[in-house]
Design a protein around this motif. Structure first.
Motif, short mmCIF file in Angstrom:
data_model
loop_
_atom_site.label_atom_id
_atom_site.label_comp_id
_atom_site.label_asym_id
_atom_site.label_seq_id
_atom_site.Cartn_x
_atom_site.Cartn_y
_atom_site.Cartn_z
N ILE A 149 -21.01 -8.15 28.68
CA ILE A 149 -20.82 -7.13 27.51
C ILE A 149 -19.60 -7.31 26.51
CG2 ILE A 149 -20.05 -4.61 26.93
CD1 ILE A 149 -22.06 -3.80 29.27
N ALA A 150 -18.32 -8.00 27.40
CA ALA A 150 -17.30 -8.28 26.68
C ALA A 150 -17.58 -9.54 25.70
CB ALA A 150 -16.18 -8.73 27.64
N GLU A 151 -18.32 -10.50 26.09
CA GLU A 151 -18.73 -11.03 25.44
C GLU A 151 -19.49 -11.02 23.98
OE1 GLU A 151 -21.11 -14.20 27.35
OE2 GLU A 151 -19.49 -14.80 28.71
N ALA A 152 -20.38 -9.90 24.15
CA ALA A 152 -21.19 -9.28 23.20
C ALA A 152 -20.38 -8.61 22.23
CB ALA A 152 -22.19 -8.26 23.73
N ARG A 153 -19.23 -8.12 22.78
CA ARG A 153 -18.21 -7.38 21.74
C ARG A 153 -17.47 -8.32 20.97
NH1 ARG A 153 -15.11 -3.01 25.73
NH2 ARG A 153 -16.73 -1.65 26.16
N ALA A 154 -17.14 -9.22 21.57
CA ALA A 154 -16.35 -10.45 20.93
C ALA A 154 -17.01 -11.07 19.81
CB ALA A 154 -16.11 -11.63 21.93
N LEU A 155 -18.42 -11.40 20.06
CA LEU A 155 -19.45 -11.84 19.01
C LEU A 155 -19.45 -10.91 17.63
CD1 LEU A 155 -22.28 -13.17 21.12
CD2 LEU A 155 -20.89 -14.69 19.76
N ALA A 156 -19.51 -9.64 18.05
CA ALA A 156 -19.69 -8.65 17.06
C ALA A 156 -18.36 -8.22 16.20
CB ALA A 156 -19.94 -7.02 17.78
N SER A 157 -17.25 -8.71 16.81
CA SER A 157 -16.01 -8.64 16.27
C SER A 157 -15.89 -9.88 15.25
CB SER A 157 -14.81 -8.59 17.08
OG SER A 157 -14.83 -7.63 18.11
N SER A 158 -16.30 -10.86 15.49
CA SER A 158 -16.12 -12.20 14.93
C SER A 158 -17.09 -12.01 13.64
CB SER A 158 -16.52 -13.21 15.72
OG SER A 158 -17.77 -13.48 16.40
N GLY A 159 -17.86 -11.13 13.49
CA GLY A 159 -18.91 -11.20 12.45
C GLY A 159 -20.54 -11.57 12.85
N ASP A 160 -20.59 -12.11 14.11
CA ASP A 160 -21.69 -12.85 14.71
C ASP A 160 -22.56 -11.61 15.18
OD1 ASP A 160 -24.04 -14.06 15.40
OD2 ASP A 160 -22.87 -15.34 16.80
N VAL A 161 -23.20 -10.74 14.13
CA VAL A 161 -24.18 -9.63 14.43
C VAL A 161 -25.28 -10.03 15.22
CG1 VAL A 161 -25.24 -7.52 13.83
CG2 VAL A 161 -23.26 -8.38 12.62
#
Length: 609
Positions: free
Chosen positions: A34-46
């Motif tokens: 889930i932390a990884e998914a958050r990081a992807l979202a924060s980087s713009g990789d929706v």
């Protein structure tokens, strides 16, 4: 209004008791995926974030962690404007065993429902959240959802309840003035019935309750409903909003309404149509009293003897003139119509109806006239005090006569007397020989005449012609065969009766609330002043009007200058020296003392003590 600043101040005071912030331990320390998914979202990789959340949900079915993933996946979708696909994730996450996750899911579900055009459903969804405290960002979302949905909703009561909870437990709204405006609009959408329910449900003193109280107060003032004027104005007076100029002005209007104007008294009388002569006499008595007293202004409205016109007339007196009391009307039907309005407004009403049911029209309704029973009670009581015990009534066979027969029977029984069957005759009878003989065939010697004075002038000599005489003192005439004792209610008396049949009425007892030939100082003044002003002697209704105005004027001068204070003082026996027998009221709001009883002696009436 200045309510925005007041709302914020109230919220600051409540901060110390605000609920614990909605936050899950999982959010602080989520699983690595889930932390990884958050990081992807924060980087713009929706897209990458969505895949990561979906993979985690598939691999961890039925877990709290999966609920967190669904929540964050839904938020990711709603942030990019895809609420349609986000809603199923929120709907599943709202059932999470983790309370914080479930609450946050409800919040974002409501926000999406609003975006999808369903403000009613959005409000229903966020209703349980009004007492919760979220992060600053999500608290702002909650406020925005509530405000925007409230602007669009038809369910004003639900929206006001949500605002009530938000103000109590949450932080200051992002746009306080907008919240104020929305609450005002919502309150105007309510029916009066809904407003009354919310008055009892919302927190007293809070902004929604203040707005509801203002709406109720305005309506109560328009409809002259004293009970709601009191409740709503008391609520506003106890709130912090009392310093708001608009609230202060409304409460001042309420006080003016409740107190009335102690310098204005209303008169509600039939000055046209049926009963106009009685109305004219009462009014003349009142006007003479006003000149004598120099008391409150007398504002007069014509009822025309009609209940519907009475309603309009009394509402004009209460609403436009703010009268402190109403004198009148005349008759039971118009009294009932007037009492419906005076009861709502808390205005004392002194009715000139003789009906025993008069006071049942309301706690502020007083009966100024004596009832038929009052007069019969006084007459029977005086007769019994003289040792007389056997009673009979001679009466016309119409409504009044039959009523008197029924009441007389009851009063004789109550006084421990013996009642002989009454003798009735057709209305308009001119020869009474047969009916008088029927009376004399009974064993009863106390006879009540229940007809007008012109008929009594024919009946009394008929008794004498049959050998039955009424005497005041001394022995019976030589040709008399027996003694009888006559009783006359006020309707049976007139000033001309003594000259027409006084010889045959000696010793008769007369119940008379007003005796025009009384030698009392006030009565002499009244008689002289009335004849000087109106060119004729005063009648009983003129005297009633005179005393009614004087009683109100005297009670006001004693310091009872509000409607409630005036009502209470009248109930407590506040009185005046009268020209009639009515000097004050009993606690039952009827004349405190019985009508005066007189005895015919020569050409005058002598008071019987």
């Amino acid at each position: 209004m200045l309510r925005s600043a007041l709302s914020c101040a109230a919220l600051i005071l409540l901060a110390s008791c605000a609920p614990k912030k909605v936050e899950s331990p999982l959010e602080k320390a989520p699983p690595a995926r889930i932390a990884e998914a958050r990081a992807l979202a924060s980087s713009g990789d929706v897209r990458g974030a969505q895949n990561a959340y979906e993979t985690f949900i598939i691999n961890h079915p039925g877990t709290t962690e999966a609920d967190l993933a669904r929540l964050e996946l839904g938020i990711l979708g709603s942030d990019i404007g895809r609420c349609q696909s986000a809603v199923p994730h929120f709907e599943q996450a709202q059932d999470s065993a983790d309370h914080a996750i479930a609450l946050r899911a409800l919040l974002h579900l409501g926000a999406c429902q609003l975006q999808l055009g369903d403000p009613e459903r959005a409000l229903q969804t966020i209703e349980p959240l009004a007492g919760e405290r979220f992060s600053t960002e999500e608290q702002a979302l909650l406020w925005d959802t509530a405000v925007i949905a409230a602007e669009q909703t038809t369910n004003a009561a639900l929206a006001l309840g949500i605002f009530d909870g938000l103000i109590q437990h949450g932080e200051a709204p992002p746009d306080p003035q907008r919240v104020d405006a929305v609450i005002d609009v919502l309150v105007q959408k309510l029916t009066i019935e809904e407003t009354e329910l919310l008055f009892d449900e919302l927190r007293a003193g809070a902004l929604p309750h203040v707005a509801v109280s203002m709406r109720l107060l305005d309506h109560a003032l328009d409809t002259q409903d004293a009970e709601w004027v009191v409740r709503a104005s008391d609520a506003l007076r106890a709130s912090d909003s009392i310093s708001d100029p608009e609230v202060t002005l409304s409460v001042a209007r309420a006080d003016e309404f409740l107190h009335g104007n102690p310098y204005v008294v209303g008169a509600l009388l039939p000055l046209s149509g049926r009963g106009r002569e009685v109305g004219r006499q009462i009014l003349q008595g009142m006007q003479l009293a006003a000149l004598d007293e120099g008391g409150p202004e007398l504002v007069v409205q014509d009822t025309a003897g009609d209940p519907s016109k009475t309603t309009a007339a009394v509402e004009a007196l209460i609403g436009d003139q703010r009268v402190v009391a109403v004198l009148g009307p005349v008759g039971s039907r118009t009294t009932e119509a007037a009492a419906a309005s005076t009861r709502r407004a808390g205005v004392p009403l002194l009715s000139f109806s003789a009906s025993e049911e008069t006071t049942s029209a309301g706690e502020q309704v007083f009966r100024f006239l004596y009832s038929l029973r009052d007069e019969l009670t006084a007459l029977v009581g005086k007769a019994r005090a003289r040792g007389l015990s056997r009673f009979v009534i001679l009466y016309p066979d119409h409504g009044y006569g039959r009523t008197m027969e029924r009441l007389f029977d009851q009063e004789v029984a109550a006084a421990g007397g013996v009642y002989c069957e009454g003798v009735a005759y057709p209305p308009g009878t001119k020869s009474f020989v047969d009916y008088v003989r029927t009376v004399l065939e009974t064993t009863c010697d106390v006879v009540l005449f229940a007809d007008v004075a012109d008929q009594v002038a024919l009946i009394a000599p008929t008794f004498a012609a049959e050998g039955a005489w009424s005497i005041a003192k001394g022995a019976l005439p030589e040709h008399a065969e027996r003694e009888v004792h006559f009783l006359l209610p006020s309707l049976s008396w007139s000033t001309k009766l003594v000259s027409r049949a006084g010889r045959y009425l000696q010793g008769a007892l007369v119940a008379l609330p007003f005796y025009e030939a009384s030698e009392a100082t006030l009565n002499q003044h009244f008689r002289t002043a009335y004849e000087t002003r109106y060119g004729r002697p005063p009648q009983m209704f003129s005297a009633y009007g005179y005393d009614a105005y004087r009683l109100i004027s005297a009670t006001l001068r004693q310091g009872n200058q509000t409607r409630q204070a005036l009502t209470d003082a009248l109930k407590s026996g506040s009185g005046v020296t009268p020209v009639t027998s009515v000097d004050s009221f009993s606690s039952e709001r009827t004349p405190a003392h019985p009508p005066q009883v007189y005895e015919v002696q020569g050409g005058l009436l002598q008071s019987v003590e």
